[in-house]
Design a protein around this motif. Structure first.
Motif, short mmCIF file in Angstrom:
data_model
loop_
_atom_site.label_atom_id
_atom_site.label_comp_id
_atom_site.label_asym_id
_atom_site.label_seq_id
_atom_site.Cartn_x
_atom_site.Cartn_y
_atom_site.Cartn_z
N ASN A 281 -6.43 9.72 1.42
CA ASN A 281 -6.50 8.26 1.54
C ASN A 281 -5.10 7.63 1.41
OD1 ASN A 281 -7.85 5.76 1.86
ND2 ASN A 281 -7.91 5.46 -0.36
N LEU A 282 -4.28 8.22 0.54
CA LEU A 282 -2.95 7.65 0.31
C LEU A 282 -1.92 8.11 1.32
CD1 LEU A 282 -2.80 7.74 -3.59
CD2 LEU A 282 -2.69 5.70 -2.14
N LEU B 75 -16.43 -3.31 -3.62
CA LEU B 75 -15.67 -2.05 -3.64
C LEU B 75 -14.38 -2.20 -4.45
CD1 LEU B 75 -16.06 -1.26 0.17
CD2 LEU B 75 -17.37 -0.23 -1.68
N HIS C 150 -12.57 2.93 3.15
CA HIS C 150 -11.61 2.55 4.20
C HIS C 150 -10.54 3.63 4.33
CE1 HIS C 150 -13.42 -1.38 3.06
NE2 HIS C 150 -13.44 -1.52 4.35
N PRO D 287 -16.64 3.69 -3.66
CA PRO D 287 -15.80 2.49 -3.49
C PRO D 287 -14.38 2.80 -3.05
CG PRO D 287 -16.22 2.94 -5.83
CD PRO D 287 -17.09 3.88 -5.04
N GLU D 288 -13.86 3.92 -3.50
CA GLU D 288 -12.45 4.21 -3.22
C GLU D 288 -12.25 4.71 -1.79
OE1 GLU D 288 -10.86 6.87 -6.16
OE2 GLU D 288 -8.93 7.03 -5.14
N ARG E 251 -1.94 6.03 9.18
CA ARG E 251 -2.71 4.85 9.57
C ARG E 251 -2.05 4.13 10.74
NH1 ARG E 251 -6.51 3.12 5.51
NH2 ARG E 251 -6.51 4.60 3.80
N GLN F 126 -11.68 -10.37 1.38
CA GLN F 126 -12.89 -11.05 1.83
C GLN F 126 -14.10 -10.59 1.02
OE1 GLN F 126 -13.40 -10.36 6.08
NE2 GLN F 126 -11.37 -9.45 6.06
N GLN F 127 -15.14 -11.38 1.17
CA GLN F 127 -16.40 -11.14 0.46
C GLN F 127 -16.86 -9.67 0.53
OE1 GLN F 127 -19.46 -13.80 1.74
NE2 GLN F 127 -21.12 -12.52 0.97
N ASP F 128 -16.78 -9.09 1.71
CA ASP F 128 -17.39 -7.78 1.89
C ASP F 128 -16.58 -6.63 1.29
OD1 ASP F 128 -19.78 -8.60 3.40
OD2 ASP F 128 -18.26 -9.39 4.75
N GLN F 129 -15.39 -6.94 0.78
CA GLN F 129 -14.63 -5.90 0.07
C GLN F 129 -14.73 -6.06 -1.44
OE1 GLN F 129 -13.07 -7.41 3.04
NE2 GLN F 129 -14.22 -5.65 3.80
N PHE G 222 -7.69 -5.70 5.70
CA PHE G 222 -8.72 -5.19 4.79
C PHE G 222 -9.09 -3.75 5.05
CE2 PHE G 222 -12.63 -4.90 7.25
CZ PHE G 222 -12.35 -5.67 8.37
N THR G 223 -8.80 -3.25 6.25
CA THR G 223 -9.16 -1.87 6.57
C THR G 223 -8.15 -0.86 6.02
OG1 THR G 223 -8.06 -2.26 8.68
CG2 THR G 223 -10.47 -2.36 8.66
N ASP G 224 -7.05 -1.32 5.48
CA ASP G 224 -6.09 -0.40 4.88
C ASP G 224 -6.56 -0.09 3.46
OD1 ASP G 224 -3.99 0.90 3.64
OD2 ASP G 224 -2.45 -0.25 4.69
N GLY G 225 -7.13 1.10 3.28
CA GLY G 225 -7.81 1.43 2.03
C GLY G 225 -6.93 2.04 0.95
N ARG G 226 -5.62 2.08 1.17
CA ARG G 226 -4.77 2.74 0.17
C ARG G 226 -4.80 2.03 -1.17
NH1 ARG G 226 0.62 3.30 3.74
NH2 ARG G 226 -0.20 1.33 4.53
N ARG H 254 -8.48 11.55 -2.29
CA ARG H 254 -7.48 10.61 -2.80
C ARG H 254 -6.12 10.87 -2.14
NH1 ARG H 254 -8.57 10.77 -8.27
NH2 ARG H 254 -10.25 9.33 -7.70
N GLN I 284 -24.85 -9.55 5.85
CA GLN I 284 -23.67 -9.41 6.71
C GLN I 284 -24.02 -9.69 8.18
OE1 GLN I 284 -22.73 -5.46 5.33
NE2 GLN I 284 -21.30 -6.21 3.77
N LEU J 249 -18.30 -2.93 8.92
CA LEU J 249 -19.54 -3.08 8.16
C LEU J 249 -20.71 -2.50 8.93
CD1 LEU J 249 -19.00 -6.77 6.98
CD2 LEU J 249 -18.37 -4.67 5.79
N PRO K 117 0.80 -1.23 0.00
CA PRO K 117 0.00 0.00 0.00
C PRO K 117 0.83 1.28 0.00
CG PRO K 117 -0.75 -1.49 1.75
CD PRO K 117 0.45 -2.12 1.11
N TYR L 297 -7.16 0.84 -2.77
CA TYR L 297 -8.27 1.27 -3.64
C TYR L 297 -7.84 2.47 -4.48
CZ TYR L 297 -11.31 -1.63 -0.69
OH TYR L 297 -11.88 -2.67 -0.01
N SER L 298 -7.14 3.41 -3.83
CA SER L 298 -6.70 4.60 -4.58
C SER L 298 -5.57 4.26 -5.55
CB SER L 298 -6.26 5.71 -3.62
OG SER L 298 -7.39 6.34 -3.04
#
Ligand code: HEM
Ligand code: SF4
Lengths: 168, 559
Positions: free
Chosen positions: B238-239, A118, B161, B157-158, B243, A112-115, A83-87, B235, B22, B39, A59, A89-90
């Motif tokens: 997020n990057l 997204l 998280h 979506p992006e 964290r 996992q399924q829930d990601q 999974f909580t590290d969202g970098r 963006r 869920q 969730l 990430p 995605y960007s």
């Protein structure tokens, strides 16, 4: 080997092997995924040895480091350590939209399924699932929504994705 | 009110189905606590001290009476018969059962409502001015823009998280009633010389552990670029947001550590790359979304109503209510009315199901079937004919919502605090009650004049104590509940002609709970002694004299 899926189902016979420090473990003529540092230093050597090259990004990796080498690559994998590290995605979004990457983009790690929905919308097209995940449910999750408000990076992909517009 | 299309409806319906699955997997042991947490949070479900708490979004504070009646029905069916209106234009239920939450969400979806992204590390409910669309000082009506932001941020979506939660506020009037400068992104809608709409963009404001006033990164962003620019900010955040430490993960810290100039440059670079992409807004989109808002219809009325003038001359109680709880309207003969949810013996912002139903009836009769929720935890009827004010006042008085304390010390903002919240250092509601009782006399409240008193039970600052003219913060001292006092904070104050936000200053060592009303009393007495004009507010005096005289008086006897 983690189960690999795309939006249409489970993918069997995945040709890709991830290099993890032991070059002898990689047969000649394999499709190899290299960590970024390995790719940057030894891409030339590997190119002679392997059938195709992929790179594994963490990430915190900067896309600038592969920007000029995209034509050497057939696959880019992005790791999600948790999974909580969202970098990731960007990173995926930028690869698809800014860098014009049209090859395979694979999500690996804590997947996992829930990601899945997204991730799909952010431009990923294959998913190496965490061991306990059920492939059919994860495949179904790519279609959790039929409508969406955001122009995600999935618009560059093969899969149609949800219908995208504002509500009105 | 924005009315959903089938497109909008499908998204909230499918979200309910997704969360139902869920929840079932969690209850069947197929999802761990850690996996389920984000969730449920992003569907509004917090686990607090006694039970789960469900936070339902009231997008930019606007609801109609059908939705309010649904709130009442949910309170009766799934909860203990009441709900709590929060400082972020949401409503919270404190006692829902986890396995019923998908049913609650389905009921909400049936009236075009949801709890999406009201918690969690994502873009939260966007808030705005409670007088949006009707305020005489409005430059641009922010409502359609707020709805566009709602849609764009919903299940983005992006950005599901992020390093931490992310709050956007938008204001379109000269006075900043949305506290934009203490949000992760604060937008001010305005117009340029030729009348085109654009936004002043501030980034990195926030309360909590590190209270900071946001910095302006764009003076005028053309409206077409709004979403692209927001996306660029998100963006970059997020990057690059931290964290590794949750207390340093908000964008305010990213901005501080990166430096404003460098951070702005990164946003601008990202924006320049994406500017002509599909996120660019078109006139058709904005017009189509605007067109789905209900429009109030206005009769042609004289500005002043004789009945109101007569009654206020003869009835001082009505006169006071008129002064404090009614607000100017851009249309002649109309007023906005605040229903005070600050009542003796009731936690600030709470309302029972029966009360919600009664309020819905009144909103149908007097305000075209719609109302607003304010960040001060009150309700507003935005479109009341002035000639009906006496009748509305009588009705509200009978229900107990006519306390003429709006803007006064009786209008305390308080978080749920130690009675409900597991993060609390101290209780908030009993402190609010004690102060409320001490200053019960409206004569006294009117004499003191405008004063915001805000209470939080811990540094998370849910009660916005930093921007209270008087702020009270629960702190822990060796396991005991103590209270730190700040003065001079303001969510919006004119300094040298410019509206800005101010973070209050701590006056000194903290106090025991029992002493808090006395301390407030001493602060007020100091103020009354220093005030030079009738209309010089408490916060103006603190700005003029500094905190020293207050400090001296408060701590004098103790030493
Ligand atoms: C009852 C359970 C609650 C819990 C456990 C809780 C928890 C938290 C936490 C942990 C934060 C800080 C996050 C951060 O800034 O990094 C926070 C902030 C906040 N909460 Fe709550 N909260 C609760 C209820 C409420 C209620 C009822 C309200 C509204 C009345 C509220 C409004 C806020 C606001 C406005 C902030 C923002 C501070 C900022 O912008 O920095 N919270 N809450
Ligand atoms: S300020 Fe603290 S005590 Fe109050 S609700 Fe927020 S987290 Fe809880």
């Amino acid at each position: 080997m983690p189960k690999l899926i795309d939006h249409s189902g489970e993918r069997t016979g995945d040709p890709w092997i991830t290099y993890a420090g032991d070059a002898h473990a990689i047969p000649a003529g394999a499709c190899v995924i290299l960590p970024l540092t390995e790719f940057r230093e030894f891409a030339g050597t590997w190119k002679n040895h392997a059938k195709a090259l992929g790179v594994l990004l963490s990430p915190s990796d900067s896309l600038e480091l592969i920007a000029n080498d995209l034509d050497k690559l057939r696959l880019i994998a992005i790791d999600f350590p948790v999974f909580t590290d969202g970098r990731g995605y960007s990173l995926a979004h930028a690869l698809r939209s800014r860098y014009g990457w049209r090859g395979e983009l694979r999500a690996v790690g804590d997947i996992q399924q829930d990601q899945i929905y997204l991730l799909t919308r952010s431009g990923f097209d294959t998913f190496a699932l965490r061991d306990d995940q059920r492939a059919n449910e994860c495949v179904a999750a790519t279609d959790d929504f039929t409508h969406a408000y955001q122009w995600g990076a999935d618009r560059f992909g093969a899969r149609p994705g949800p219908q995208v517009r504002y509500g009105a | 009110m924005y009315r959903y299309t089938e497109f909008d409806q499908s998204i909230v319906d499918q979200r309910v189905a997704q969360f139902r699955g869920q929840t079932e997997r969690y209850l069947a042991g197929k999802l761990s606590e850690d996996e389920f947490r984000p969730l449920r949070l992003q569907n509004g479900l917090y686990v607090q001290k006694h039970a789960p708490m469900l936070r339902v979004a009231i997008p930019y504070g606007l609801i109609d009476t059908r939705q309010l009646r649904m709130f009442a029905q949910i309170a009766r069916t799934y909860d203990r018969g009441y709900g709590h209106f929060t400082t972020r234009q949401n409503i919270q239920y404190n006692w829902p059962a986890l396995d019923r939450v998908p049913d609650i969400l389905a009921d909400l979806a049936s009236v075009q409502m949801h709890a999406i992204q009201t918690s969690g590390n994502c873009i939260r409910n966007t808030t705005t001015d409670q007088f949006a669309g009707i305020a005489p000082d409005e430059v641009v009506n922010p409502l359609a823009w707020a709805e566009i932001i709602r849609q764009w941020s919903t299940i983005h979506p992006e950005f599901a998280h992020l390093p931490r939660k992310f709050k956007i506020a938008i204001n379109g009037a000269r006075a900043d009633r949305a506290a934009t400068l203490v949000h992760d992104i604060g937008l001010t809608a305005l117009t340029d010389q030729v009348g085109s709409i654009g936004f002043r963009v501030a980034v990195g404001g926030g309360l909590g552990r590190t209270p900071i006033v946001g910095v302006v990164v764009r003076e005028f962003l053309p409206w077409q670029d709004l979403i692209t620019y927001l996306e660029a900010i998100l963006r970059v955040y997020n990057l690059t947001g931290r964290r590794d430490n949750k207390y340093k993960a908000r964008i305010k810290i990213t901005v501080k550590e990166t430096g404003v100039a460098e951070f702005t440059q990164r946003i601008e670079d990202e924006f320049a790359r994406t500017k002509s992409g599909p996120t660019r807004l078109t006139r058709e989109t904005v017009e189509a979304i605007s067109a789905r808002f209900t429009q109030a219809t206005y009769a042609t009325l004289p500005e002043d109503d004789a009945g109101v003038v007569t009654l206020s001359a003869s009835n001082s109680e009505f006169a006071r209510w008129l002064k404090r709880n009614t607000h100017a309207h851009r249309v002649a003969g109309y007023a906005a009315v605040t229903l005070s949810l600050k009542r003796k013996g009731v936690p600030p912002g709470d309302a029972t199901a029966d009360e919600m139903d009664a309020i819905a009836l009144l909103a149908d009769r007097f305000s075209q079937g719609e109302l607003r929720v304010t960040h001060e935890q009150n309700l507003v009827f935005a479109d009341v004919e002035k000639r009906e004010l006496p009748e509305l006042w009588r009705e509200l008085k009978a229900l107990g919502f006519a306390s003429a304390n709006i803007g006064l010390i009786g209008n305390i903002i308080a978080c749920p605090g130690g009675d409900f919240c597991s993060l609390a250092n101290a209780v908030s509601i009993p402190v609010a009650e004690a102060i409320h009782d001490r200053f019960e006399s409206l004569d006294y409240q009117f004499d003191i004049g405008e004063l915001d008193l805000n209470i939080s039970g811990c540094i998370n600052a849910c009660g916005h104590h930093h921007v209270g003219h008087i702020g009270i913060l629960g702190v822990d001292k060796n396991g005991e509940e103590w209270y730190q006092v700040t003065i001079g904070g303001a969510q919006s104050i004119a300094i040298n002609g410019n509206d800005t936000a101010r973070i209050g200053k701590i006056i000194g060592p903290s106090f025991a709970r029992a002493d808090v009303p006395d301390v407030v009393e001493k602060l007020i007495q100091t103020y009354l002694g220093l005030r030079e004009r009738e209309d010089e507010r408490f916060v103006d005096v603190v700005a003029r004299t500094g905190i020293e005289p207050f400090k001296e008086n408060v701590y004098a006897e103790a030493n």
